[in-house]
Design a protein around this motif. Structure first.
Motif, short mmCIF file in Angstrom:
data_model
loop_
_atom_site.label_atom_id
_atom_site.label_comp_id
_atom_site.label_asym_id
_atom_site.label_seq_id
_atom_site.Cartn_x
_atom_site.Cartn_y
_atom_site.Cartn_z
N ARG A 14 17.94 14.45 0.52
CA ARG A 14 18.33 13.27 1.30
C ARG A 14 17.81 13.38 2.73
NH1 ARG A 14 24.50 11.05 1.76
NH2 ARG A 14 23.96 9.05 2.67
N GLY A 15 17.96 14.55 3.33
CA GLY A 15 17.48 14.77 4.69
C GLY A 15 15.97 14.58 4.81
N GLN A 16 15.23 15.09 3.83
CA GLN A 16 13.77 14.93 3.86
C GLN A 16 13.38 13.46 3.73
OE1 GLN A 16 13.03 17.59 0.62
NE2 GLN A 16 12.90 19.40 1.95
N ARG A 17 14.10 12.71 2.93
CA ARG A 17 13.83 11.27 2.81
C ARG A 17 14.13 10.56 4.13
NH1 ARG A 17 16.57 12.02 -2.11
NH2 ARG A 17 18.33 10.77 -1.36
N VAL A 18 15.21 10.97 4.80
CA VAL A 18 15.56 10.38 6.10
C VAL A 18 14.47 10.69 7.12
CG1 VAL A 18 17.17 10.55 8.05
CG2 VAL A 18 18.05 10.31 5.71
N ARG A 19 14.03 11.96 7.18
CA ARG A 19 12.97 12.35 8.12
C ARG A 19 11.68 11.57 7.85
NH1 ARG A 19 10.71 17.01 6.21
NH2 ARG A 19 9.15 15.57 5.44
N ARG A 20 11.32 11.47 6.58
CA ARG A 20 10.09 10.77 6.21
C ARG A 20 10.17 9.30 6.62
NH1 ARG A 20 8.08 10.54 0.06
NH2 ARG A 20 9.94 9.23 -0.03
N LEU A 21 11.30 8.65 6.37
CA LEU A 21 11.48 7.25 6.75
C LEU A 21 11.47 7.10 8.27
CD1 LEU A 21 11.99 4.31 5.96
CD2 LEU A 21 14.45 4.85 5.94
N ALA A 22 12.18 7.97 8.98
CA ALA A 22 12.23 7.90 10.44
C ALA A 22 10.83 8.01 11.04
CB ALA A 22 13.14 8.99 11.00
N ASN A 23 10.04 8.96 10.56
CA ASN A 23 8.70 9.15 11.11
C ASN A 23 7.73 8.06 10.69
OD1 ASN A 23 9.30 11.33 12.70
ND2 ASN A 23 8.76 12.85 11.16
N LEU A 24 8.02 7.40 9.59
CA LEU A 24 7.21 6.24 9.21
C LEU A 24 7.55 5.06 10.11
CD1 LEU A 24 5.09 5.37 7.16
CD2 LEU A 24 6.94 4.62 5.68
N VAL A 25 8.83 4.80 10.30
CA VAL A 25 9.29 3.68 11.13
C VAL A 25 8.90 3.88 12.60
CG1 VAL A 25 11.36 2.51 12.02
CG2 VAL A 25 11.16 3.01 9.59
N ASN A 26 9.01 5.12 13.11
CA ASN A 26 8.70 5.33 14.53
C ASN A 26 7.19 5.41 14.79
OD1 ASN A 26 7.79 8.09 14.28
ND2 ASN A 26 9.91 8.81 14.40
N GLY A 27 6.39 5.35 13.74
CA GLY A 27 4.94 5.29 13.88
C GLY A 27 4.23 6.62 13.99
N SER A 28 4.97 7.71 14.08
CA SER A 28 4.31 9.01 14.29
C SER A 28 3.52 9.47 13.06
CB SER A 28 5.31 10.07 14.73
OG SER A 28 6.34 10.25 13.79
N THR A 29 4.01 9.19 11.86
CA THR A 29 3.25 9.58 10.67
C THR A 29 1.98 8.74 10.54
OG1 THR A 29 5.17 10.43 9.51
CG2 THR A 29 3.31 9.74 8.14
N VAL A 30 2.08 7.45 10.85
CA VAL A 30 0.89 6.59 10.81
C VAL A 30 -0.15 7.10 11.81
CG1 VAL A 30 0.04 4.24 11.22
CG2 VAL A 30 2.21 4.60 10.01
N LEU A 31 0.31 7.48 13.02
CA LEU A 31 -0.60 8.06 14.00
C LEU A 31 -1.20 9.36 13.48
CD1 LEU A 31 -1.91 8.06 16.82
CD2 LEU A 31 0.12 9.31 17.63
N GLY A 32 -0.38 10.20 12.86
CA GLY A 32 -0.86 11.46 12.30
C GLY A 32 -1.94 11.25 11.25
N LEU A 33 -1.76 10.25 10.39
CA LEU A 33 -2.78 9.94 9.39
C LEU A 33 -4.06 9.42 10.06
CD1 LEU A 33 -0.49 8.42 6.63
CD2 LEU A 33 -1.73 10.60 6.51
N GLY A 34 -3.88 8.68 11.16
CA GLY A 34 -5.04 8.22 11.92
C GLY A 34 -5.78 9.38 12.58
N VAL A 35 -5.04 10.33 13.15
CA VAL A 35 -5.67 11.52 13.74
C VAL A 35 -6.41 12.29 12.66
CG1 VAL A 35 -5.17 13.76 14.82
CG2 VAL A 35 -4.03 11.70 15.66
#
Length: 160
Positions: A14-35
């Motif tokens: 559950r925690g990993q799903r929350v972290r994954r969703l939070a980082n998707l919503v806050n844009g940091s994962t999208v930025l990471g994929l762009g980097v």
């Protein structure tokens, strides 16, 4: 820290799903994929809802590995990197959590400030960096260093 396997997780906590969703919503994962795309990385799903990006092409930042959101990047190949540093994936996963807690991109200036504080106090980037200490210094390849009194530190050049 226990080494983490490089294979994608079948089921996330559950925690990993929350972290994954939070980082998707806050844009940091999208930025990471762009980097990772800019660095012409090979990107694949990793454990615990993370993305593994290797063969990063740039010299910045100067690190054996670094994290942007849920994307873990290295210039090396991940299997070779974790062979040298078995706790590295868990260390970088902790940084992914730090992105989530800091609301995404605000983590970057906070990390830079923590790194500057560490350099000021010890002459090293990680020894007194609160984020690196929280992620586990040794697991990330950092050595601890004694704190030098500010008066003495200000008289010495950085790195001395």
């Amino acid at each position: 820290m226990t080494p983490v396997a490089l294979v994608p997780s079948e089921r996330l906590s559950r925690g990993q799903r929350v972290r994954r969703l939070a980082n998707l919503v806050n844009g940091s994962t999208v930025l990471g994929l762009g980097v990772a795309a800019l660095g012409r990385c090979r990107v694949r799903r990793g454990p615990r809802g993370l993305w593994l990006a290797d063969r990063y092409r740039f010299d910045f930042p100067r690190a054996g590995a670094f994290t942007v959101g849920d994307v873990l990047l290295t210039a090396d190949e991940w299997p070779a990197r974790v062979q040298v540093y078995p706790g590295l994936l868990a260390h970088e996963e902790r940084h992914a959590w730090q992105y989530a807690v800091c609301g995404g991109l605000p983590f970057v200036p906070l990390y830079v400030l923590a790194m500057a504080w560490s350099v000021l106090r010890t002459g090293t980037k990680g020894a007194r960096n609160v984020f690196e200490r929280d992620a586990g210094l040794a697991a990330g390849g950092y050595l601890d260093a004694p704190v030098v009194p500010l008066r003495a530190r200000l008289r010495r050049p950085v790195g001395a």
